[in-house]
Scaffold this motif. Structure first.
Motif, PDB file in Angstrom:
ATOM      1  N   ALA A 130       0.775  -1.087  -0.049  1.00 16.26           N
ATOM      2  CA  ALA A 130       0.144  -0.044   0.098  1.00 16.26           C
ATOM      3  C   ALA A 130       0.850   1.077   0.197  1.00 16.26           C
ATOM      4  O   ALA A 130       1.941   1.140   0.034  1.00 16.26           O
ATOM      5  CB  ALA A 130      -0.796   0.026   1.030  1.00 16.26           C
ATOM      6  N   GLU A 131       0.295   2.339   0.112  1.00 13.91           N
ATOM      7  CA  GLU A 131       0.863   3.695  -0.172  1.00 13.91           C
ATOM      8  C   GLU A 131       1.930   3.916   1.230  1.00 13.91           C
ATOM      9  O   GLU A 131       1.800   3.229   2.281  1.00 13.91           O
ATOM     10  CB  GLU A 131      -0.022   4.853   0.168  1.00 13.91           C
ATOM     11  N   GLY A 132       3.074   4.326   0.707  1.00  8.90           N
ATOM     12  CA  GLY A 132       4.017   4.594   1.579  1.00  8.90           C
ATOM     13  C   GLY A 132       5.152   3.560   2.072  1.00  8.90           C
ATOM     14  O   GLY A 132       5.812   3.710   3.125  1.00  8.90           O
ATOM     15  N   ARG A 133       4.950   2.160   1.605  1.00  7.26           N
ATOM     16  CA  ARG A 133       5.613   1.203   1.767  1.00  7.26           C
ATOM     17  C   ARG A 133       6.490   0.883   0.780  1.00  7.26           C
ATOM     18  O   ARG A 133       6.249   0.932  -0.445  1.00  7.26           O
ATOM     19  CB  ARG A 133       4.777   0.191   2.286  1.00  7.26           C
ATOM     20  N   GLY A 134       7.902   0.478   1.076  1.00  6.30           N
ATOM     21  CA  GLY A 134       8.641   0.232  -0.093  1.00  6.30           C
ATOM     22  C   GLY A 134       8.374  -1.120  -0.730  1.00  6.30           C
ATOM     23  O   GLY A 134       8.061  -2.195   0.077  1.00  6.30           O
ATOM     24  N   ILE A 135       8.887  -1.284  -1.818  1.00  2.78           N
ATOM     25  CA  ILE A 135       8.443  -2.608  -2.830  1.00  2.78           C
ATOM     26  C   ILE A 135      10.234  -2.750  -3.269  1.00  2.78           C
ATOM     27  O   ILE A 135      10.451  -1.758  -4.272  1.00  2.78           O
ATOM     28  CB  ILE A 135       7.596  -2.513  -3.645  1.00  2.78           C
ATOM     29  N   ILE A 136      10.504  -3.914  -3.299  1.00  2.41           N
ATOM     30  CA  ILE A 136      11.846  -4.322  -4.025  1.00  2.41           C
ATOM     31  C   ILE A 136      11.611  -5.006  -5.242  1.00  2.41           C
ATOM     32  O   ILE A 136      10.931  -5.512  -5.392  1.00  2.41           O
ATOM     33  CB  ILE A 136      12.837  -5.079  -2.664  1.00  2.41           C
ATOM     34  N   ILE A 137      12.513  -4.623  -6.205  1.00  4.07           N
ATOM     35  CA  ILE A 137      12.535  -5.335  -7.555  1.00  4.07           C
ATOM     36  C   ILE A 137      14.139  -5.926  -7.575  1.00  4.07           C
ATOM     37  O   ILE A 137      15.288  -5.386  -7.422  1.00  4.07           O
ATOM     38  CB  ILE A 137      12.765  -4.072  -8.796  1.00  4.07           C
ATOM     39  N   ASN A 138      14.020  -7.260  -7.962  1.00  6.14           N
ATOM     40  CA  ASN A 138      15.155  -7.820  -8.202  1.00  6.14           C
ATOM     41  C   ASN A 138      15.397  -8.224  -9.518  1.00  6.14           C
ATOM     42  O   ASN A 138      14.518  -8.874 -10.456  1.00  6.14           O
ATOM     43  CB  ASN A 138      15.292  -9.343  -7.672  1.00  6.14           C
ATOM     44  N   PHE A 139      16.550  -7.735 -10.310  1.00  3.71           N
ATOM     45  CA  PHE A 139      16.787  -7.856 -11.627  1.00  3.71           C
ATOM     46  C   PHE A 139      17.711  -8.948 -11.870  1.00  3.71           C
ATOM     47  O   PHE A 139      18.616  -9.503 -11.036  1.00  3.71           O
ATOM     48  CB  PHE A 139      17.420  -6.602 -12.158  1.00  3.71           C
ATOM     49  N   ASP A 140      17.521  -9.558 -12.956  1.00  6.21           N
ATOM     50  CA  ASP A 140      18.346 -10.669 -13.477  1.00  6.21           C
ATOM     51  C   ASP A 140      19.825 -10.246 -14.011  1.00  6.21           C
ATOM     52  O   ASP A 140      19.721  -9.427 -15.053  1.00  6.21           O
ATOM     53  CB  ASP A 140      17.773 -11.457 -14.592  1.00  6.21           C
ATOM     54  N   GLU A 141      20.902 -10.329 -13.189  1.00  7.81           N
ATOM     55  CA  GLU A 141      22.184  -9.530 -13.618  1.00  7.81           C
ATOM     56  C   GLU A 141      22.825 -10.227 -14.863  1.00  7.81           C
ATOM     57  O   GLU A 141      23.603  -9.608 -15.513  1.00  7.81           O
ATOM     58  CB  GLU A 141      23.161  -9.498 -12.531  1.00  7.81           C
ATOM     59  N   THR A 142      22.286 -11.123 -15.193  1.00  8.42           N
ATOM     60  CA  THR A 142      22.774 -11.964 -16.568  1.00  8.42           C
ATOM     61  C   THR A 142      22.164 -11.191 -17.606  1.00  8.42           C
ATOM     62  O   THR A 142      22.740 -11.390 -18.912  1.00  8.42           O
ATOM     63  CB  THR A 142      22.683 -13.325 -16.636  1.00  8.42           C
ATOM     64  N   LYS A 143      21.101 -10.623 -17.338  1.00  3.13           N
ATOM     65  CA  LYS A 143      20.276  -9.904 -18.633  1.00  3.13           C
ATOM     66  C   LYS A 143      20.594  -8.214 -18.500  1.00  3.13           C
ATOM     67  O   LYS A 143      20.383  -7.778 -19.523  1.00  3.13           O
ATOM     68  CB  LYS A 143      18.776 -10.055 -18.461  1.00  3.13           C
ATOM     69  N   CYS A 144      20.634  -7.630 -17.423  1.00  2.91           N
ATOM     70  CA  CYS A 144      20.495  -6.291 -17.477  1.00  2.91           C
ATOM     71  C   CYS A 144      22.143  -5.926 -17.555  1.00  2.91           C
ATOM     72  O   CYS A 144      22.600  -5.160 -16.559  1.00  2.91           O
ATOM     73  CB  CYS A 144      19.891  -5.601 -15.977  1.00  2.91           C
ATOM     74  N   VAL A 145      22.824  -6.195 -18.478  1.00  4.53           N
ATOM     75  CA  VAL A 145      24.345  -5.802 -18.670  1.00  4.53           C
ATOM     76  C   VAL A 145      24.416  -4.528 -19.669  1.00  4.53           C
ATOM     77  O   VAL A 145      23.738  -4.520 -20.529  1.00  4.53           O
ATOM     78  CB  VAL A 145      25.084  -7.071 -19.356  1.00  4.53           C
ATOM     79  N   PHE A 146      25.380  -3.790 -19.143  1.00  8.22           N
ATOM     80  CA  PHE A 146      25.594  -2.706 -20.093  1.00  8.22           C
ATOM     81  C   PHE A 146      26.785  -2.497 -20.180  1.00  8.22           C
ATOM     82  O   PHE A 146      27.913  -2.887 -19.384  1.00  8.22           O
ATOM     83  CB  PHE A 146      24.864  -1.339 -19.270  1.00  8.22           C
ATOM     84  N   GLU A 147      27.453  -1.813 -21.255  1.00  5.18           N
ATOM     85  CA  GLU A 147      28.857  -1.518 -21.577  1.00  5.18           C
ATOM     86  C   GLU A 147      28.914   0.069 -21.449  1.00  5.18           C
ATOM     87  O   GLU A 147      28.206   0.785 -21.560  1.00  5.18           O
ATOM     88  CB  GLU A 147      29.221  -2.075 -23.223  1.00  5.18           C
ATOM     89  N   ALA A 148      30.340   0.488 -21.232  1.00  2.00           N
ATOM     90  CA  ALA A 148      30.364   1.760 -21.171  1.00  2.00           C
ATOM     91  C   ALA A 148      29.937   2.540 -22.525  1.00  2.00           C
ATOM     92  O   ALA A 148      30.131   2.269 -23.525  1.00  2.00           O
ATOM     93  CB  ALA A 148      31.838   2.092 -21.071  1.00  2.00           C
ATOM     94  N   GLY A 149      29.167   3.688 -22.366  1.00  3.60           N
ATOM     95  CA  GLY A 149      28.426   4.269 -23.343  1.00  3.60           C
ATOM     96  C   GLY A 149      26.875   4.022 -23.601  1.00  3.60           C
ATOM     97  O   GLY A 149      26.431   4.587 -24.290  1.00  3.60           O
ATOM     98  N   ASP A 150      26.638   2.838 -23.095  1.00  2.11           N
ATOM     99  CA  ASP A 150      25.350   2.450 -23.562  1.00  2.11           C
ATOM    100  C   ASP A 150      23.982   3.300 -23.014  1.00  2.11           C
ATOM    101  O   ASP A 150      24.569   3.972 -21.677  1.00  2.11           O
ATOM    102  CB  ASP A 150      25.022   0.978 -22.855  1.00  2.11           C
TER     103      ASP A 150
END
Length: 188
Positions: A130-150
Motif C-alpha cells: 500500500a501507499e508509503g511502503r517500499g517494494i523491492i525489485i530484483n533484476f537478473d544480472e545476466t540480462k541487465c548488462v551494460f557496456e560503457a557508453g550504453d
C-alpha cells in the motif's frame, strides 16, 4: 586500461561484497534516483524520470528519462515507494521494463522502438504494498548488462488504474554495479 587504481574492500556498514568475490578489484555500487507520476492508462509503459525536470512520458523517450553508463556494469536491484496511491489497488500487477540502446548503432536515441528490452519484471498484487511502503525489485544480472557508453531507460506499467489524483507520485531508486576497469574512454 584501468582508470581507477583503488582496490575496493568491504564496507562494514553495508553488505556489499568486496572485489575479490566479484572476480575483479574495481567493482563499485552506486544508486540512481528517479520520480514518476502515476497515470491512469493501464497497460501503457511510462518511463521514469532521473533528471529534473522529470518527464513521465511513454514516447519518445525523453532525455530526462535516460541514464548514460560511463562504465560497464549491471543493473542489480530497484526499490520504489508510492506516494498518495496504493499500487496494490484493484488486483494490480506492476511490470518494470529495462531498455538499452548502444548509441554507435546509429539509431535515434529518442525513439522507443530503437531500444532493446533486456528484462521485464512482473510484481504480482500479492507482492505490491500500500501507499508509503517500499517494494523491492530484483533484476537478473545476466540480462541487465551494460557496456560503457550504453543508454539505459526504465519503464513501468500497471495492469489496473491505481491513480487516485494528479498528485500521485512514485519515488524510485536503482542499484548499479559498475566495473571501473571498463570506463568510457572514447567517442562511441
Amino acid at each position: 586500461m584501468a582508470y581507477n587504481q583503488t582496490t575496493w574492500g568491504t564496507d562494514t556498514n553495508t553488505n556489499a561484497p568486496n572485489g575479490a568475490s566479484l572476480n575483479t578489484t574495481n567493482f563499485q555500487y552506486k544508486t540512481i534516483h528517479g520520480i514518476s507520476n502515476v497515470d491512469s492508462s493501464a497497460g501503457t509503459d511510462y518511463f521514469i524520470g532521473f533528471y529534473t525536470p522529470a518527464d513521465t512520458s511513454n514516447d519518445p523517450i525523453s532525455p530526462h528519462n535516460r541514464i548514460l553508463w560511463a562504465t560497464a556494469g549491471v543493473l542489480s536491484k530497484g526499490y520504489f515507494v508510492a506516494e498518495d496511491y496504493n499500487p496494490n489497488d484493484s488486483s494490480n500487477i506492476r511490470d518494470i521494463k529495462i531498455f538499452k540502446l548502444t548509441p554507435n548503432a546509429g539509431a535515434d536515441v529518442g525513439e522507443k522502438d530503437n531500444y532493446t528490452l533486456l528484462e521485464k519484471v512482473a510484481i504480482s498484487n500479492a507482492d505490491l504494498q500500500a501507499e508509503g511502503r517500499g517494494i523491492i525489485i530484483n533484476f537478473d544480472e545476466t540480462k541487465c548488462v551494460f557496456e560503457a557508453g550504453d543508454i539505459m531507460a526504465i519503464a513501468y506499467s500497471d495492469s489496473s488504474d491505481v491513480q487516485d489524483s494528479a498528485n500521485d507520485d512514485t519515488n524510485w531508486t536503482f542499484v548499479l554495479r559498475e566495473d571501473w576497469n571498463n570506463i568510457i574512454d572514447g567517442n562511441i
